[in-house]
Write a protein that holds these residues in place. Structure first.
Motif, PDB file in Angstrom:
ATOM      1  N   PRO A 230       0.834  -1.203   0.000  1.00 46.10           N
ATOM      2  CA  PRO A 230       0.000   0.000   0.000  1.00 46.10           C
ATOM      3  C   PRO A 230       0.869   1.254   0.000  1.00 46.10           C
ATOM      4  CG  PRO A 230       0.173  -0.860   2.209  1.00 46.10           C
ATOM      5  CD  PRO A 230       0.909  -1.836   1.325  1.00 46.10           C
ATOM      6  N   TRP A 231       0.293   2.332  -0.448  1.00 45.61           N
ATOM      7  CA  TRP A 231       0.959   3.632  -0.315  1.00 45.61           C
ATOM      8  C   TRP A 231      -0.104   4.693  -0.162  1.00 45.61           C
ATOM      9  CZ3 TRP A 231       0.505   6.941  -4.796  1.00 45.61           C
ATOM     10  CH2 TRP A 231      -0.018   6.296  -5.925  1.00 45.61           C
ATOM     11  N   ALA A 232       0.129   5.570   0.776  1.00 49.92           N
ATOM     12  CA  ALA A 232      -0.835   6.615   1.083  1.00 49.92           C
ATOM     13  C   ALA A 232      -0.497   7.873   0.299  1.00 49.92           C
ATOM     14  CB  ALA A 232      -0.830   6.903   2.587  1.00 49.92           C
ATOM     15  N   GLY A 233      -1.373   8.874   0.405  1.00 52.39           N
ATOM     16  CA  GLY A 233      -1.145  10.133  -0.289  1.00 52.39           C
ATOM     17  C   GLY A 233      -1.969  10.267  -1.546  1.00 52.39           C
ATOM     18  N   HIS A 234      -2.647   9.192  -1.964  1.00 51.24           N
ATOM     19  CA  HIS A 234      -3.585   9.279  -3.073  1.00 51.24           C
ATOM     20  C   HIS A 234      -4.985   9.090  -2.504  1.00 51.24           C
ATOM     21  CE1 HIS A 234      -4.228   4.876  -3.133  1.00 51.24           C
ATOM     22  NE2 HIS A 234      -2.964   4.829  -2.759  1.00 51.24           N
ATOM     23  N   LEU A 235      -5.995   9.249  -3.299  1.00 48.56           N
ATOM     24  CA  LEU A 235      -7.363   9.274  -2.794  1.00 48.56           C
ATOM     25  C   LEU A 235      -8.121   7.968  -2.956  1.00 48.56           C
ATOM     26  CD1 LEU A 235      -8.613  12.799  -3.892  1.00 48.56           C
ATOM     27  CD2 LEU A 235      -7.641  12.084  -1.730  1.00 48.56           C
ATOM     28  N   GLY A 236      -7.495   6.951  -3.497  1.00 53.76           N
ATOM     29  CA  GLY A 236      -8.185   5.678  -3.632  1.00 53.76           C
ATOM     30  C   GLY A 236      -9.341   5.704  -4.602  1.00 53.76           C
ATOM     31  N   LEU A 237      -9.183   6.419  -5.707  1.00 54.01           N
ATOM     32  CA  LEU A 237     -10.293   6.546  -6.647  1.00 54.01           C
ATOM     33  C   LEU A 237     -10.639   5.238  -7.342  1.00 54.01           C
ATOM     34  CD1 LEU A 237      -9.698  10.057  -8.210  1.00 54.01           C
ATOM     35  CD2 LEU A 237     -11.665   9.307  -6.895  1.00 54.01           C
ATOM     36  N   ARG A 238      -9.817   4.217  -7.182  1.00 55.83           N
ATOM     37  CA  ARG A 238     -10.212   2.916  -7.714  1.00 55.83           C
ATOM     38  C   ARG A 238     -11.459   2.384  -7.021  1.00 55.83           C
ATOM     39  NH1 ARG A 238      -7.384  -1.655  -4.972  1.00 55.83           N
ATOM     40  NH2 ARG A 238      -6.741  -0.879  -2.941  1.00 55.83           N
ATOM     41  N   MET A 239     -11.808   2.964  -5.852  1.00 50.27           N
ATOM     42  CA  MET A 239     -13.024   2.567  -5.147  1.00 50.27           C
ATOM     43  C   MET A 239     -14.256   3.316  -5.664  1.00 50.27           C
ATOM     44  SD  MET A 239     -12.009   0.272  -3.038  1.00 50.27           S
ATOM     45  CE  MET A 239     -13.391   0.104  -1.914  1.00 50.27           C
ATOM     46  N   LEU A 240     -14.075   4.198  -6.644  1.00 46.93           N
ATOM     47  CA  LEU A 240     -15.187   5.005  -7.132  1.00 46.93           C
ATOM     48  C   LEU A 240     -16.351   4.169  -7.658  1.00 46.93           C
ATOM     49  CD1 LEU A 240     -16.326   7.840  -7.739  1.00 46.93           C
ATOM     50  CD2 LEU A 240     -15.102   7.758  -9.924  1.00 46.93           C
ATOM     51  N   PRO A 241     -16.130   3.166  -8.514  1.00 45.96           N
ATOM     52  CA  PRO A 241     -17.287   2.382  -8.990  1.00 45.96           C
ATOM     53  C   PRO A 241     -18.065   1.717  -7.858  1.00 45.96           C
ATOM     54  CG  PRO A 241     -15.358   1.987 -10.356  1.00 45.96           C
ATOM     55  CD  PRO A 241     -14.876   2.747  -9.180  1.00 45.96           C
ATOM     56  N   PHE A 256     -18.152  11.462   3.644  1.00 45.59           N
ATOM     57  CA  PHE A 256     -17.195  12.277   4.388  1.00 45.59           C
ATOM     58  C   PHE A 256     -15.773  12.044   3.890  1.00 45.59           C
ATOM     59  CE2 PHE A 256     -20.495  12.601   7.689  1.00 45.59           C
ATOM     60  CZ  PHE A 256     -20.334  13.931   8.052  1.00 45.59           C
ATOM     61  N   LEU A 257     -15.022  13.151   3.816  1.00 47.49           N
ATOM     62  CA  LEU A 257     -13.583  13.107   3.617  1.00 47.49           C
ATOM     63  C   LEU A 257     -12.938  13.980   4.675  1.00 47.49           C
ATOM     64  CD1 LEU A 257     -14.693  13.172   0.259  1.00 47.49           C
ATOM     65  CD2 LEU A 257     -12.440  12.101   0.297  1.00 47.49           C
ATOM     66  N   ASN A 258     -11.638  13.808   4.876  1.00 51.41           N
ATOM     67  CA  ASN A 258     -10.987  14.493   5.989  1.00 51.41           C
ATOM     68  C   ASN A 258     -10.494  15.890   5.647  1.00 51.41           C
ATOM     69  OD1 ASN A 258     -11.447  12.357   7.709  1.00 51.41           O
ATOM     70  ND2 ASN A 258      -9.477  11.396   7.312  1.00 51.41           N
ATOM     71  N   VAL A 308     -24.196  14.100  -0.589  1.00 50.30           N
ATOM     72  CA  VAL A 308     -23.399  15.302  -0.366  1.00 50.30           C
ATOM     73  C   VAL A 308     -21.992  14.863   0.014  1.00 50.30           C
ATOM     74  CG1 VAL A 308     -23.036  17.336   1.075  1.00 50.30           C
ATOM     75  CG2 VAL A 308     -25.346  16.743   0.299  1.00 50.30           C
ATOM     76  N   VAL A 309     -21.013  15.339  -0.726  1.00 51.26           N
ATOM     77  CA  VAL A 309     -19.611  15.105  -0.405  1.00 51.26           C
ATOM     78  C   VAL A 309     -19.191  16.215   0.556  1.00 51.26           C
ATOM     79  CG1 VAL A 309     -17.275  14.894  -1.337  1.00 51.26           C
ATOM     80  CG2 VAL A 309     -19.236  14.077  -2.665  1.00 51.26           C
ATOM     81  N   CYS A 310     -18.682  15.859   1.741  1.00 53.69           N
ATOM     82  CA  CYS A 310     -18.508  16.861   2.782  1.00 53.69           C
ATOM     83  C   CYS A 310     -17.290  16.567   3.643  1.00 53.69           C
ATOM     84  CB  CYS A 310     -19.756  16.935   3.662  1.00 53.69           C
ATOM     85  SG  CYS A 310     -20.208  15.354   4.416  1.00 53.69           S
ATOM     86  N   THR A 311     -16.996  17.517   4.523  1.00 54.22           N
ATOM     87  CA  THR A 311     -15.909  17.384   5.491  1.00 54.22           C
ATOM     88  C   THR A 311     -16.505  17.526   6.892  1.00 54.22           C
ATOM     89  OG1 THR A 311     -15.433  19.761   5.469  1.00 54.22           O
ATOM     90  CG2 THR A 311     -14.302  18.405   3.820  1.00 54.22           C
ATOM     91  N   SER A 312     -15.661  17.890   7.852  1.00 57.39           N
ATOM     92  CA  SER A 312     -16.137  18.050   9.226  1.00 57.39           C
ATOM     93  C   SER A 312     -17.169  19.155   9.366  1.00 57.39           C
ATOM     94  CB  SER A 312     -14.955  18.330  10.160  1.00 57.39           C
ATOM     95  OG  SER A 312     -14.252  19.482   9.746  1.00 57.39           O
ATOM     96  N   SER A 313     -17.396  19.948   8.314  1.00 58.06           N
ATOM     97  CA  SER A 313     -18.421  20.994   8.359  1.00 58.06           C
ATOM     98  C   SER A 313     -19.811  20.420   8.613  1.00 58.06           C
ATOM     99  CB  SER A 313     -18.430  21.794   7.047  1.00 58.06           C
ATOM    100  OG  SER A 313     -18.677  20.941   5.939  1.00 58.06           O
ATOM    101  N   LEU A 327     -20.898   7.411   4.478  1.00 56.99           N
ATOM    102  CA  LEU A 327     -19.709   6.722   3.991  1.00 56.99           C
ATOM    103  C   LEU A 327     -18.495   7.592   4.304  1.00 56.99           C
ATOM    104  CD1 LEU A 327     -22.072   6.372   1.461  1.00 56.99           C
ATOM    105  CD2 LEU A 327     -20.520   4.445   1.120  1.00 56.99           C
ATOM    106  N   GLN A 328     -17.457   6.969   4.833  1.00 54.91           N
ATOM    107  CA  GLN A 328     -16.220   7.668   5.185  1.00 54.91           C
ATOM    108  C   GLN A 328     -15.117   7.167   4.266  1.00 54.91           C
ATOM    109  OE1 GLN A 328     -15.027  10.013   7.493  1.00 54.91           O
ATOM    110  NE2 GLN A 328     -13.002   9.662   6.594  1.00 54.91           N
ATOM    111  N   ILE A 329     -14.580   8.064   3.438  1.00 58.70           N
ATOM    112  CA  ILE A 329     -13.500   7.690   2.534  1.00 58.70           C
ATOM    113  C   ILE A 329     -12.171   7.956   3.218  1.00 58.70           C
ATOM    114  CG2 ILE A 329     -12.405   8.171   0.313  1.00 58.70           C
ATOM    115  CD1 ILE A 329     -15.128   8.900  -0.770  1.00 58.70           C
TER     116      ILE A 329
END
Length: 838
Positions: A230-241, A256-258, A308-313, A327-329
């Motif tokens: 694994p490597w972090a720093g990307h958004l994991g868009l392969r999980m989009l479908p 939710f995203l951070n 709605v795609v959102c953050t801690s707001s 859902l928490q990405i």
């Protein structure tokens, strides 16, 4: 037949078809008997009705109006309107003579003028607006009638300077009314005894724990092909479908995203994948304009939005009844945050909240299993109140001086009655008084820093109207970098981005913001004028403060999961999915546990590597790596490159090091921790950066008047100038010491670092000499590459390493690195296609 008006809390609930829960009855009895306390219950369990109905039953005279009697503090302006709707309905029935009002930064001038003439019976407000009320010349007359204060979402305030601001305000109100009742509400507190003591100023109170039967359903969206490296720093868009499939199956969802940058990119990716969802999905984060956020929130409440795609707001208690799924990405970082976000769903009676974790890499599979287990066990993070922040004290002194004045000898016991300042020393008190009186030894010659002075009667007051006006405009402890307003040429506001981001763009270049591809036209003052752009590749704004460390509770739960895996107990879907990674890590090295400290050493073309896995969070690992590097360098001349993530750290040197001989318990000693940390880090630069916040809270730096706000560069220059002046001419200035303290104990989590060192000394060291990077080591190396390589070179480097490692492991790479980085990293900005003007 006319139905009789309800006169008791249970009667009003009965009109709604509800029956009171036992914890609500407990709160009603406690308030009726004059007790203060803390109510801890799950999200949506009925905390608001418990405390509000108790207040109405005790204080409301149905036949008469009342002066300001109840203050309801909320940490966010966005919650105020929802809270007003929740309080209005029972008040109309149980206290028809009462009035209810809002007082936040969004309150209009007409409403403020009405409140200046007469405050409502119950007022919903924020900590900042309460401090502004305390700064009124008639503050005592206006607020001495307050008989109860309710602090909503106490967990959101407890651990920061806003919470200290609340402590000071409560002490002032208790001075005017010693019988004042105080109640805190929360769903996600760890150390309840500490939370109660801070809220009540050390006084005893009733601790009420409510329903615990609403533990959310926590599951994980498993990847079809989990990677072994694994490597972090990307958004994991392969999980989009897979995410789209989940959204299709639900009526309404929150994603939710951070960070705000991540939210912008995921929202754009969803729209590109499903253009038919345009108008059905929306974006929500704190930098968007208030009108945009209001539109999104109303769409959620009315069930018009699918997602709605959102953050801690949207973390806190706004009631969105139609929301079925959360859902928490990516990593949720903490158990309390997991439960808080899960509570945004399932608000209707009989519905259970559900949150689905979406891992962006395979190590987050283990983290997801750990989070579910920790939530089930109730292992919530404790929040600790800051101790003696002198910048907040200085601001409060000027506020009290405006609010009728004070005498130092009577104010000091009031200040010491708060938990934060219970150990305030006499010399610290005298320093604070001198600072507000003349700015200390280095600023006494400048009239603008003579903010408070004793009058002929001995009362300390603000003698200058301009100083008073500037102070009222700067009240508060929320400090953010100067924002540039993003606005269409024809006037529509979109929100704000950081000035440093806009400064890097030229007119004609494109960037992604508010879910739109925008072309920068020009910047005038603090406004960036834009228009919609064509199909350009775009930069994405990055905001400071986006990284959250892994909590101690979640880190410990991860180590427990790794112990299960080492024992062959793959007893969760996540561990079974991560089995290829776990088995390879065990074969090439070992799996760490709660009683062991795994250390891996490797010789490569780059030099000699040490990988260490304390599982203590990013900030602690940064401090630990700097500390170890400094101590090792004193034993032999050596220079280290450092890389950290939430799970471990890497030290890389160009010269050989005998790691088994060096990794002795003495290396992890906490003796001399403060001095060694200061020497191992660029502490001066860190403290100067921290001082910028302190300077603004303490009133040294003024943000500017409306319409003439100072830029981030001006504010930074001003605070840096004060920092240097104090260092040279007033080295004993206590704000300098506070900046250094906050760097060590907040930014680097010094207390947690000391506890980590103590824990590491008790663990059995397991050292493994490697032939090649392990699955745990690989993400640390990638994090180091990211600091010095552009996206194209980084993609090539990662792809080459993945291919080599997979061949050694007997497989093939499963990740398209270039595709991951192409969208997920800020790209070089290409000019948009020009459109012919009509």
């Amino acid at each position: 037949m006319t139905r009789a008006r309800p006169t008791r809390p249970q009667d009003w609930l009965a009109t709604r078809g509800w029956r009171p829960f036992p914890f609500q009855r407990t709160v009603w009895r406690a308030v009726a008997e004059g007790e203060s306390g803390l109510l801890h219950a799950g999200t949506g369990a009925g905390k608001t009705h418990a405390v509000w109905l108790a207040a109405l039953a005790r204080f409301a005279d149905p036949a008469a109006a009342a002066p300001l009697t109840v203050l309801w503090l909320t940490p966010m302006r966005a919650l105020a309107s929802d809270t007003e709707r929740a309080l209005a309905e029972p008040m109309a029935a149980l206290a028809p003579g009462w009035t209810l009002g809002l007082r936040t930064g969004d309150t209009g001038s007409a409403e403020r003028a009405r409140q200046a003439r007469r405050l409502p019976s119950a007022l919903i407000t924020t900590p900042e607006s309460l401090s502004l009320l305390l700064a009124r010349a008639d503050a005592r007359a206006a607020l001495r009638s307050v008989r109860m204060v309710v602090v909503d979402e106490w967990h959101e305030l407890l651990g920061n300077k806003r919470g200290v601001q609340v402590q000071l305000a409560l002490a002032r109100l208790r001075q005017w009314n010693p019988t004042l009742l105080t109640w805190g509400l929360s769903a996600t507190l760890g150390d309840l005894a500490h939370a109660s003591a801070v809220l009540l100023g050390g006084a005893t109170g009733r601790l009420v724990e409510g329903r615990s039967d609403r533990l959310p359903q926590i599951d994980t969206l498993l990847p079809a092909r989990p990677e072994r490296f694994p490597w972090a720093g990307h958004l994991g868009l392969r999980m989009l479908p897979a995410l789209i499939t989940e959204l299709e199956a639900a009526g309404s969802s929150l994603v939710f995203l951070n960070t705000r940058s991540q939210a912008e990119r995921w929202y754009q990716a969803l729209l590109e994948a499903r253009p038919d969802w345009a108008g059905l999905i929306a974006l929500h984060h704190g930098s968007l304009d208030r009108e945009v956020r209001d539109w999104v929130e109303q769409g959620l409440k009315q069930g018009r939005l699918k997602a709605v795609v959102c953050t801690s707001s949207l973390d806190l208690g706004v009631d969105f009844s139609p929301v079925e799924r959360v859902l928490q990405i990516g990593s949720v970082k903490g158990v309390a945050r997991l439960l808080q976000r899960a509570g945004r769903a399932g608000h209707a009676p009989g519905r259970r909240p559900r949150i689905t974790l979406v891992p962006t890499h395979s190590l987050e599979l283990i983290e997801a299993a750990a989070a579910r287990q920790a939530a089930k066990a109730g292992q919530l993070e404790a929040r600790r109140s800051p101790e003696k922040p002198l910048d907040v004290l200085v601001q409060h002194l000027v506020t009290v001086a405006l609010g009728g004045g004070f005498r130092p000898e009577t104010l000091l016991p009031e200040i010491r009655s708060t938990w934060a300042y219970r150990e305030l020393a006499d010399d610290e008190w005298q320093w604070a008084l001198a600072f507000v009186r003349q700015g200390g030894p280095s600023l006494h010659a400048y009239p603008e820093y003579r903010r408070v002075a004793p009058d002929d009667a001995g009362d300390w007051r603000v003698p200058d109207a301009q100083v008073a006006r500037r102070h009222r405009m700067g009240i508060g402890t929320i400090v953010s970098d100067a924002g540039v307003t993003v606005q269409f040429l024809r006037g529509g506001r979109l929100g704000t981005v950081e000035e440093s981001f806009i400064a890097r763009l030229r007119p004609g270049e494109a960037f992604l913001f508010a879910g739109r591809l925008l072309e920068l036209v020009r910047v005038h003052g603090m406004v960036a004028y834009v228009r919609l752009a064509g199909g350009a590749r775009a930069a994405v704004p990055r905001w400071n403060g986006g990284r959250m460390p892994l909590s101690t509770e979640l880190a410990d739960a991860m180590l427990a999961q790794l112990e299960h895996a080492a024992a062959g107990q793959l007893d969760s879907p996540e561990l079974r999915c991560a089995a290829p990674l776990l088995s390879l890590q065990a074969a090439w090295s070992a799996l760490p546990g709660r009683d062991t400290l795994l250390a891996e050493s490797l010789r490569s073309r780059e030099g000699w590597h040490l990988f260490l896995y304390p599982f203590a969070g990013r900030q602690v690992h940064l401090g630990l790596a700097s500390l170890l590097g400094w101590r090792l360098a004193r034993q032999q001349p050596v220079t280290f490159s450092i890389s950290v993530n939430d799970y471990g750290l890497e030290l890389l040197s160009a010269t050989a090091i005998d790691w088994p001989a060096r990794l002795q318990p003495a290396l992890f000693d906490d003796a001399g921790l403060l001095q060694d940390l200061l020497a191992g880090l660029n502490a001066g630069e860190l403290a100067q950066r921290r001082f910028r916040e302190i300077a603004r809270i303490s009133g040294l730096v003024f943000n500017g008047y409306p319409g003439a706000a100072k830029s981030a560069r001006q504010l930074q220059a001003s605070s840096s100038l004060f920092y240097e002046v104090f260092r040279q001419h007033d080295p004993d200035n206590r704000l300098l010491a506070q900046a250094e303290h906050e760097v060590l104990w907040q930014e680097l989590e010094g207390q947690r670092l000391a506890e980590t060192l103590a824990t590491l000394r008790t663990r059995r060291l397991v050292h493994q000499a490697l032939k090649r990077p392990t699955p745990f080591a690989f993400p640390l190396m990638v994090a180091r590459f990211r600091e010095r390589l552009g996206s194209e070179k980084l993609a090539e480097r990662i792809a080459r390493m993945l291919a080599e490692l997979e061949r050694a492991a007997g497989g093939e790479a499963t990740t398209d690195v270039a595709a991951s980085l192409a969208f997920e990293q800020p790209a070089a900005v290409a000019p948009p296609r020009r459109r012919r003007r009509p």
